[in-house]
Design a protein around this motif. Structure first.
Motif, PDB file in Angstrom:
ATOM      1  N   SER A  83       0.852  -1.194   0.000  1.00 61.01           N
ATOM      2  CA  SER A  83       0.000   0.000   0.000  1.00 61.01           C
ATOM      3  C   SER A  83       0.884   1.239   0.000  1.00 61.01           C
ATOM      4  O   SER A  83       2.114   1.144   0.151  1.00 61.01           O
ATOM      5  N   PRO A 169      -4.587  -0.160   4.277  1.00 64.16           N
ATOM      6  CA  PRO A 169      -3.956  -0.293   5.593  1.00 64.16           C
ATOM      7  C   PRO A 169      -2.474  -0.621   5.469  1.00 64.16           C
ATOM      8  O   PRO A 169      -2.020  -1.117   4.442  1.00 64.16           O
ATOM      9  N   GLN A 171       0.305  -2.917   6.067  1.00 64.17           N
ATOM     10  CA  GLN A 171       0.512  -4.338   6.352  1.00 64.17           C
ATOM     11  C   GLN A 171       1.836  -4.515   7.094  1.00 64.17           C
ATOM     12  O   GLN A 171       2.878  -4.048   6.635  1.00 64.17           O
ATOM     13  N   ALA A 177      -2.147  -5.793  10.572  1.00 63.86           N
ATOM     14  CA  ALA A 177      -2.162  -4.540   9.828  1.00 63.86           C
ATOM     15  C   ALA A 177      -2.665  -3.414  10.712  1.00 63.86           C
ATOM     16  O   ALA A 177      -3.379  -3.637  11.701  1.00 63.86           O
ATOM     17  N   LEU A 178      -2.282  -2.202  10.353  1.00 64.73           N
ATOM     18  CA  LEU A 178      -2.827  -1.009  10.980  1.00 64.73           C
ATOM     19  C   LEU A 178      -4.018  -0.544  10.161  1.00 64.73           C
ATOM     20  O   LEU A 178      -3.985  -0.577   8.925  1.00 64.73           O
ATOM     21  N   ALA A 179      -5.037  -0.085  10.822  1.00 67.86           N
ATOM     22  CA  ALA A 179      -6.199   0.433  10.116  1.00 67.86           C
ATOM     23  C   ALA A 179      -5.794   1.629   9.258  1.00 67.86           C
ATOM     24  O   ALA A 179      -4.888   2.384   9.607  1.00 67.86           O
ATOM     25  N   THR A 180      -6.498   1.779   8.144  1.00 70.42           N
ATOM     26  CA  THR A 180      -6.173   2.867   7.218  1.00 70.42           C
ATOM     27  C   THR A 180      -6.230   4.224   7.913  1.00 70.42           C
ATOM     28  O   THR A 180      -5.406   5.106   7.655  1.00 70.42           O
ATOM     29  N   SER A 181      -7.178   4.408   8.802  1.00 69.47           N
ATOM     30  CA  SER A 181      -7.322   5.692   9.505  1.00 69.47           C
ATOM     31  C   SER A 181      -6.173   5.974  10.464  1.00 69.47           C
ATOM     32  O   SER A 181      -5.951   7.123  10.855  1.00 69.47           O
ATOM     33  N   ASP A 182      -5.432   4.933  10.859  1.00 73.20           N
ATOM     34  CA  ASP A 182      -4.321   5.106  11.808  1.00 73.20           C
ATOM     35  C   ASP A 182      -2.972   5.295  11.132  1.00 73.20           C
ATOM     36  O   ASP A 182      -2.006   5.673  11.807  1.00 73.20           O
ATOM     37  N   THR A 183      -2.900   5.015   9.833  1.00 69.37           N
ATOM     38  CA  THR A 183      -1.586   4.989   9.194  1.00 69.37           C
ATOM     39  C   THR A 183      -0.914   6.360   9.149  1.00 69.37           C
ATOM     40  O   THR A 183       0.264   6.486   9.483  1.00 69.37           O
ATOM     41  N   PRO A 259       0.693  -2.703  16.006  1.00 73.41           N
ATOM     42  CA  PRO A 259      -0.742  -2.628  16.332  1.00 73.41           C
ATOM     43  C   PRO A 259      -1.000  -1.936  17.669  1.00 73.41           C
ATOM     44  O   PRO A 259      -1.906  -1.122  17.794  1.00 73.41           O
TER      45      PRO A 259
END
Length: 295
Positions: A83, A169, A171, A177-183, A259
């Motif tokens: 990603s 997210p 990876q 994985a980290l959530a997309t909102s946290d990246t 995480p």
């Protein structure tokens, strides 16, 4: 020009109408001077080009997953093309150890020494710009450009990675994985720690810049001493003594991409780095305040 001459000169002009010592050498003026310099533009171009170089390399050599290999070591490189967030983290991973050291050393090591090499330093002080004010303006601008360099790389990587690999997210190489909102917040925290960890290099470069008239000497000396620190950290025989080396914590920012956010390594690394940096900045101000300026 000696410190005593500075005081005499300043005393004669301090009473002049409109003169304010704190208004001399404004930050915006120093920032524009540094922004127009060729080395600033070249450094920005190199950092902005790195993500595209990696994209081309992956396109030619294949993605990390498809190449495989005999190494059992798992790194962010293994998920570089998963990603845009993974690609930005990979760019940070491959550059934090050395590439990002160079702009910090360049901006902080060149700032005062270059004025001395151009024989313009004594004219700045004769303006008169108080010595502490001159150093403060140059240090703030140098640190600002250093931070901008560290922000530029992941920003370009995120944009280029979104086009090349899509948004999603982050990876983790070890699974999950980290959530997309946290990246983005986590990447911002990682960049902030990288900047703090590089304050030692900034302090070394700035202190050397006040001690020499050769900009390359200040820049090269800071980079060289940073490399020495990395080498010492690789000497496992030093045991727990390595924890007092800033280099020992330079990749602690990876804890921000877990995480569960882990603060222990970043907190220790930041404390070590800030302590060394404050000592070096203090030495720079103290030494420059007593130095005879002849160039």
């Amino acid at each position: 020009m000696s410190a005593a001459a500075d005081v005499t000169e300043a005393a004669g002009i301090a009473g002049a109408p409109g003169y304010r010592a704190r208004h001399t050498l404004p930050l915006r003026v120093e920032a524009m001077r540094q922004l127009r310099r060729r080395r600033t533009l070249i450094m920005g171009g190199v950092l902005a080009a790195l993500p595209f170089v990696l994209i081309v390399a992956f396109a030619i050599g294949g993605t990390p997953e498809s190449r495989g290999g005999g190494s059992d070591r798992i790194t962010l490189m293994d998920t570089a093309t998963a990603s845009a967030a993974n690609f930005a983290a990979t760019c940070l991973f491959v550059s934090a150890g050395f590439l990002l050291v160079v702009p910090v050393a360049l901006f902080c090591g060149d700032t005062v020494a270059s004025e001395a090499s151009w024989s313009s330093l004594r004219y700045l002080l004769a303006a008169p710009v108080p010595r502490a004010r001159l150093l403060w303006s140059k240090l703030v601008v140098a640190l600002g450009f250093s931070l901008a360099a560290m922000v530029l790389l992941p920003l370009v990587a995120l944009a280029a990675g979104a086009v090349a690999y899509g948004w999603g997210p982050l990876q983790l190489p070890t699974g999950g994985a980290l959530a997309t909102s946290d990246t983005v917040p986590r990447l911002a925290l990682a960049v902030a720690f990288v900047f703090v960890s590089q304050l030692v290099t900034a302090g070394l470069a700035f202190w050397l810049s006040t001690r020499t008239d050769a900009p390359l000497g200040a820049v090269g000396g800071a980079v060289g001493l940073t490399i020495v620190g990395n080498v010492l950290d690789a000497v496992t025989a030093l045991g727990s003594w390595r924890e007092f080396l800033p280099a020992h914590w330079q990749f602690a920012w990876a804890d921000a991409l877990q995480p569960e956010l882990e603060w222990a390594g970043m907190t220790k690394g930041a404390a070590i780095s800030v302590t060394y940096a404050l000592i070096l900045f203090a030495l720079a101000f103290r030494g420059f305040g007593r130095k005879d300026i002849v160039s």
